[in-house]
Design a protein around this motif. Structure first.
Motif, PDB file in Angstrom:
ATOM      1  N   PHE A   2       0.882  -1.237  -0.100  1.00 57.22           N
ATOM      2  CA  PHE A   2      -0.066   0.214   0.114  1.00 57.22           C
ATOM      3  C   PHE A   2       0.994   1.302   0.002  1.00 57.22           C
ATOM      4  CE2 PHE A   2      -3.587   2.750   0.589  1.00 57.22           C
ATOM      5  CZ  PHE A   2      -4.564   2.223   0.149  1.00 57.22           C
ATOM      6  N   HIS A   3       1.922   1.122   0.628  1.00 54.41           N
ATOM      7  CA  HIS A   3       2.945   2.447   0.616  1.00 54.41           C
ATOM      8  C   HIS A   3       3.147   3.056  -0.757  1.00 54.41           C
ATOM      9  CE1 HIS A   3       3.411   0.981   4.792  1.00 54.41           C
ATOM     10  NE2 HIS A   3       3.400   2.009   5.167  1.00 54.41           N
ATOM     11  N   SER A   4       2.878   2.080  -1.809  1.00 53.81           N
ATOM     12  CA  SER A   4       3.427   2.491  -3.254  1.00 53.81           C
ATOM     13  C   SER A   4       2.313   2.727  -4.025  1.00 53.81           C
ATOM     14  CB  SER A   4       3.958   1.119  -4.011  1.00 53.81           C
ATOM     15  OG  SER A   4       3.175   0.068  -4.060  1.00 53.81           O
ATOM     16  N   GLN A   5       1.081   2.809  -3.641  1.00 59.46           N
ATOM     17  CA  GLN A   5      -0.319   2.996  -4.435  1.00 59.46           C
ATOM     18  C   GLN A   5      -0.366   4.143  -5.222  1.00 59.46           C
ATOM     19  OE1 GLN A   5      -3.442   0.991  -4.893  1.00 59.46           O
ATOM     20  NE2 GLN A   5      -1.868  -0.819  -4.222  1.00 59.46           N
ATOM     21  N   THR A   6       0.086   5.409  -4.470  1.00 61.44           N
ATOM     22  CA  THR A   6      -0.071   6.582  -4.975  1.00 61.44           C
ATOM     23  C   THR A   6       1.046   6.738  -6.173  1.00 61.44           C
ATOM     24  OG1 THR A   6       0.959   7.675  -3.064  1.00 61.44           O
ATOM     25  CG2 THR A   6      -1.268   7.680  -3.373  1.00 61.44           C
ATOM     26  N   ALA A   7       2.264   6.072  -5.815  1.00 61.86           N
ATOM     27  CA  ALA A   7       3.439   5.982  -6.607  1.00 61.86           C
ATOM     28  C   ALA A   7       3.036   5.432  -7.819  1.00 61.86           C
ATOM     29  CB  ALA A   7       4.440   5.345  -6.143  1.00 61.86           C
ATOM     30  N   VAL A   8       2.410   4.131  -7.967  1.00 55.17           N
ATOM     31  CA  VAL A   8       2.142   3.457  -9.144  1.00 55.17           C
ATOM     32  C   VAL A   8       1.100   4.420  -9.896  1.00 55.17           C
ATOM     33  CG1 VAL A   8       0.807   1.385  -9.742  1.00 55.17           C
ATOM     34  CG2 VAL A   8       2.545   1.155  -7.963  1.00 55.17           C
ATOM     35  N   GLU A   9      -0.096   5.028  -9.020  1.00 54.50           N
ATOM     36  CA  GLU A   9      -0.966   5.795 -10.009  1.00 54.50           C
ATOM     37  C   GLU A   9      -0.025   6.947 -10.548  1.00 54.50           C
ATOM     38  OE1 GLU A   9      -4.841   8.483  -8.968  1.00 54.50           O
ATOM     39  OE2 GLU A   9      -4.090   7.136  -7.276  1.00 54.50           O
ATOM     40  N   ALA A  10       1.050   7.380  -9.850  1.00 55.53           N
ATOM     41  CA  ALA A  10       1.676   8.435 -10.717  1.00 55.53           C
ATOM     42  C   ALA A  10       2.288   7.999 -11.866  1.00 55.53           C
ATOM     43  CB  ALA A  10       2.582   9.179  -9.718  1.00 55.53           C
ATOM     44  N   ALA A  11       2.886   6.722 -11.793  1.00 48.35           N
ATOM     45  CA  ALA A  11       3.406   6.012 -13.036  1.00 48.35           C
ATOM     46  C   ALA A  11       2.540   5.823 -13.984  1.00 48.35           C
ATOM     47  CB  ALA A  11       4.294   5.008 -12.367  1.00 48.35           C
ATOM     48  N   HIS A  12       1.503   5.321 -13.643  1.00 49.00           N
ATOM     49  CA  HIS A  12       0.175   5.211 -14.559  1.00 49.00           C
ATOM     50  C   HIS A  12       0.084   6.502 -15.402  1.00 49.00           C
ATOM     51  CE1 HIS A  12      -3.686   2.840 -15.180  1.00 49.00           C
ATOM     52  NE2 HIS A  12      -3.157   3.282 -16.163  1.00 49.00           N
ATOM     53  N   ILE A  13      -0.090   7.502 -14.707  1.00 45.24           N
ATOM     54  CA  ILE A  13      -0.607   8.732 -15.233  1.00 45.24           C
ATOM     55  C   ILE A  13       0.788   9.135 -16.318  1.00 45.24           C
ATOM     56  CG2 ILE A  13      -0.772  11.191 -14.995  1.00 45.24           C
ATOM     57  CD1 ILE A  13      -1.940  10.559 -12.433  1.00 45.24           C
ATOM     58  N   LEU A  14       1.886   8.858 -15.890  1.00 43.38           N
ATOM     59  CA  LEU A  14       2.994   9.110 -16.964  1.00 43.38           C
ATOM     60  C   LEU A  14       3.248   8.247 -17.931  1.00 43.38           C
ATOM     61  CD1 LEU A  14       5.307  10.751 -13.922  1.00 43.38           C
ATOM     62  CD2 LEU A  14       4.240  11.784 -15.755  1.00 43.38           C
ATOM     63  N   HIS A  15       2.494   7.286 -18.011  1.00 45.30           N
ATOM     64  CA  HIS A  15       2.925   6.326 -19.009  1.00 45.30           C
ATOM     65  C   HIS A  15       2.811   6.682 -20.304  1.00 45.30           C
ATOM     66  CE1 HIS A  15       2.547   2.580 -21.397  1.00 45.30           C
ATOM     67  NE2 HIS A  15       1.224   2.827 -21.864  1.00 45.30           N
ATOM     68  N   SER A  16       1.746   7.378 -20.590  1.00 45.15           N
ATOM     69  CA  SER A  16       1.687   8.010 -22.017  1.00 45.15           C
ATOM     70  C   SER A  16       2.960   8.750 -22.410  1.00 45.15           C
ATOM     71  CB  SER A  16       0.340   8.893 -22.231  1.00 45.15           C
ATOM     72  OG  SER A  16       0.276   9.852 -21.258  1.00 45.15           O
ATOM     73  N   HIS A  17       3.666   9.530 -21.324  1.00 48.45           N
ATOM     74  CA  HIS A  17       4.490  10.441 -21.691  1.00 48.45           C
ATOM     75  C   HIS A  17       5.961   9.600 -21.849  1.00 48.45           C
ATOM     76  CE1 HIS A  17       2.172  13.906 -20.899  1.00 48.45           C
ATOM     77  NE2 HIS A  17       1.657  13.318 -19.743  1.00 48.45           N
ATOM     78  N   ALA A  18       6.084   8.553 -21.279  1.00 43.12           N
ATOM     79  CA  ALA A  18       7.236   7.562 -21.153  1.00 43.12           C
ATOM     80  C   ALA A  18       7.455   6.510 -22.065  1.00 43.12           C
ATOM     81  CB  ALA A  18       7.483   7.178 -19.812  1.00 43.12           C
ATOM     82  N   LYS A  19       6.289   5.873 -22.370  1.00 47.71           N
ATOM     83  CA  LYS A  19       6.214   4.526 -22.980  1.00 47.71           C
ATOM     84  C   LYS A  19       7.142   4.563 -24.458  1.00 47.71           C
ATOM     85  CE  LYS A  19       1.666   5.501 -25.019  1.00 47.71           C
ATOM     86  NZ  LYS A  19       2.100   5.474 -26.752  1.00 47.71           N
ATOM     87  N   ASP A  20       7.128   5.769 -25.166  1.00 44.02           N
ATOM     88  CA  ASP A  20       7.797   5.499 -26.456  1.00 44.02           C
ATOM     89  C   ASP A  20       9.284   6.152 -26.099  1.00 44.02           C
ATOM     90  OD1 ASP A  20       5.693   4.508 -27.807  1.00 44.02           O
ATOM     91  OD2 ASP A  20       4.934   6.476 -27.989  1.00 44.02           O
ATOM     92  N   ARG A  21       9.793   6.520 -24.917  1.00 43.66           N
ATOM     93  CA  ARG A  21      10.953   7.107 -24.616  1.00 43.66           C
ATOM     94  C   ARG A  21      11.759   6.502 -23.502  1.00 43.66           C
ATOM     95  NH1 ARG A  21      10.250  13.538 -23.945  1.00 43.66           N
ATOM     96  NH2 ARG A  21      12.435  13.290 -24.457  1.00 43.66           N
ATOM     97  N   LEU A  22      11.428   5.363 -23.178  1.00 39.77           N
ATOM     98  CA  LEU A  22      11.909   4.563 -21.969  1.00 39.77           C
ATOM     99  C   LEU A  22      13.587   4.767 -22.225  1.00 39.77           C
ATOM    100  CD1 LEU A  22       9.745   1.504 -21.483  1.00 39.77           C
ATOM    101  CD2 LEU A  22       9.650   3.645 -20.487  1.00 39.77           C
ATOM    102  N   GLU A  23      14.148   4.423 -23.474  1.00 36.95           N
ATOM    103  CA  GLU A  23      15.760   4.415 -23.370  1.00 36.95           C
ATOM    104  C   GLU A  23      16.055   5.798 -23.394  1.00 36.95           C
ATOM    105  OE1 GLU A  23      17.582   2.038 -23.961  1.00 36.95           O
ATOM    106  OE2 GLU A  23      15.969   0.161 -24.360  1.00 36.95           O
ATOM    107  N   ASP A  24      15.247   6.904 -23.731  1.00 40.34           N
ATOM    108  CA  ASP A  24      15.845   8.408 -23.496  1.00 40.34           C
ATOM    109  C   ASP A  24      15.888   8.679 -22.161  1.00 40.34           C
ATOM    110  OD1 ASP A  24      16.189   8.402 -26.322  1.00 40.34           O
ATOM    111  OD2 ASP A  24      14.077   8.892 -26.558  1.00 40.34           O
ATOM    112  N   ILE A  25      15.171   8.113 -21.137  1.00 41.63           N
ATOM    113  CA  ILE A  25      15.178   8.478 -19.477  1.00 41.63           C
ATOM    114  C   ILE A  25      16.626   8.639 -19.292  1.00 41.63           C
ATOM    115  CG2 ILE A  25      14.312   7.753 -17.409  1.00 41.63           C
ATOM    116  CD1 ILE A  25      11.920   6.696 -18.567  1.00 41.63           C
TER     117      ILE A  25
END
Length: 492
Positions: free
Chosen positions: A302-325
């Motif tokens: 549970f301590h990760s729930q809001t972090a996972v939600e934040a990652a879910h939101i950022l998925h569209s911004h990162a999914k095609d740029r994972l190597e560029d992070i």
């Protein structure tokens, strides 16, 4: 080592054989269990949602062989009179094994409710003992021509078990002395199982003393480098032990241990709690059930729930740029860093669902996080480790303060992604997960959808719809006999 240092610590004088009064902590729990009248409609309504969610998590767990391998009779082919029904199966088990199986399946995927305070835990784990004893006792009563228990008795027991576990957890950290939170599952389950068995207040106190005198589980299996699947059946083990202790006291006539907590040198406080007595923030009532946290969106610690939600939101911004992070900044609270921040290899699903970095990497890649994402085939994806290596985890002290604030009880996380070209995403900060009381209006429809999806995914359509209908109406559910409720969940 000198001779003086080698001498054992002095224990209390064994010449004094006068038995003390029972510790007040035990008396207070028994008084609450036997005498407190629950008036809160919100608590009962939330308990119904908790029942639905907990059993749905158990039903989903039946899809995993590692879970089902733990279920069933102690001896193959063994049956018992008035056997406890295990939802979603055809098993008829003795109440001790029945409590284990129900407790095991509802906790297996780390998807049922959560309580966060000085100590963490999952109060719905107590349903293993509560439902097993309610079914067993009701069948015995009905066989003798007496009315069995009703589901309102189960909901009442859930509210009180939640309260006992949660109120003790508010100010008392067992994890800081290396003990696992399932000690509180055993204590709460013992108190309510004895009540459901028809025990007296004195028998509740006696049984509670035996629950505390047990050596208690270490947290070793929850932490690197020893994290493993025992954390998925530890609560089932605790609920089954609670039932056994109640039988020992009620049927075996065993006396209690009056100063189990406070005995000098030999009691729980001195041996296992560094000499500290328990502290209490509030009296027992219905606070914990009203404030309980539901895991609705993600099967993740549970301590990760809001972090996972934040990652879910950022998925569209990162999914095609994972190597560029270039870097991923995770800002969190102290408890999350202490429990789930991990570097290095992760060896099994139980290790992965308690790793903040892993649980964030998955939704960045896939746009979702489900139980199957912890399995070995998914974990072999090299992109997961690539992203974990780019994560920087730090504490926000305000998040840590708000986590303990009884008026907030937030579980905040923030996340921002920085790319090699110098650009970055917005910083996504989420204070409260969707399962928090502050997001109930948003969360309950999602909880109901979660429930229906897992029920329909396991049962035949007609049986699934019957279960859904039973759980949909508060009054109908409360008035239903336990035996009828449990029959509705049996499969052939």
């Amino acid at each position: 080592m000198n001779a003086a240092a080698a001498q054992p610590a002095q224990k209390e004088n064994t010449d004094n054989t006068e038995r003390p009064s029972f510790d007040q902590v035990l008396i207070d729990i028994a008084d609450y269990v036997m005498d407190y009248d629950i008036k809160s409609d919100e608590a009962y309504k939330t308990a119904r949602y908790c029942l639905m969610d907990t059993l749905a998590c158990g039903i989903l767990a039946l899809k995993f062989k590692a879970c089902t391998a733990m279920l069933g009779p102690q001896v193959e082919g063994m049956t018992v009179p008035h056997g406890v029904r295990v939802p979603g199966t055809s098993y008829l088990l003795d109440p001790i094994k029945g409590a284990f199986d129900i407790g095991c399946m509802v906790r297996w995927l780390d998807y049922n409710d959560t309580w966060l305070a000085a100590e963490w835990g999952h109060p719905s784990d107590n349903l293993g003992a509560i439902l097993a004893i309610a079914d067993f006792i009701s069948q015995k009563k009905e066989a003798d021509g007496q009315p069995g228990l009703k589901m309102k008795d189960v909901l009442s027991a859930m509210i009180k078990a939640h309260e006992i576990q949660g109120v003790i957890a508010l100010e008392n950290s067992f994890n800081r002395v290396g003990l696992d939170h399932v000690v509180l599952v055993k204590v709460a389950s013992t108190a309510l199982a004895m009540k459901l068995m028809g025990g007296t207040k004195s028998q509740i106190i006696d049984a509670l003393s035996h629950a505390w005198v047990d050596g208690q589980s270490l947290r070793t299996y929850r932490h690197a480098p020893n994290a493993g699947p025992r954390k998925s059946w530890a609560a089932g083990d605790a609920t089954s032990r609670a039932v056994r202790l109640c039988q020992i006291v009620k049927d075996g006539g065993q006396m209690g241990i009056p100063s189990v907590l406070t005995a000098k040198g030999w009691g729980f406080y001195d041996v296992l709690f560094k000499g500290n007595e328990f502290k209490f923030q509030r009296d027992y009532g219905s606070y914990v059930m009203e404030q309980i946290l539901f895991k609705i969106s993600y099967p993740a610690e549970f301590h990760s729930q809001t972090a996972v939600e934040a990652a879910h939101i950022l998925h569209s911004h990162a999914k095609d740029r994972l190597e560029d992070i270039e870097k991923i900044e995770l800002t969190t609270h102290e408890a999350a860093i202490r429990i789930i921040s991990k570097t290095g290899p992760l060896h099994n699903p139980a290790d992965r669902d308690h790793c903040l970095q892993y649980m964030v990497a998955i939704p960045l890649i896939h746009g979702s996080l489900i139980a199957e994402h912890y399995e070995d085939d998914v974990a072999a994806d090299p992109r997961i480790q690539m992203l974990r290596d780019k994560m920087v985890v730090s504490e926000n002290e305000q998040y840590s303060k708000d986590y303990h604030d009884p008026n907030k009880r937030s579980i905040a996380n923030a996340m921002q992604i920085f790319f090699k070209d110098g650009t970055s995403t917005d910083k996504i900060e989420i204070e409260y997960p969707v399962g928090h009381r502050k997001r109930r209006d948003e969360g309950i429809p999602l909880l109901q959808a979660k429930f229906e999806a897992y029920i329909k995914g396991h049962f035949e359509p007609e049986q699934a719809q019957k279960i859904i209908n039973i759980c949909d109406d508060q009054k109908e559910l409360e008035d239903m006999f336990v035996t009828d409720f449990m029959t509705a969940w049996v499969t052939k």
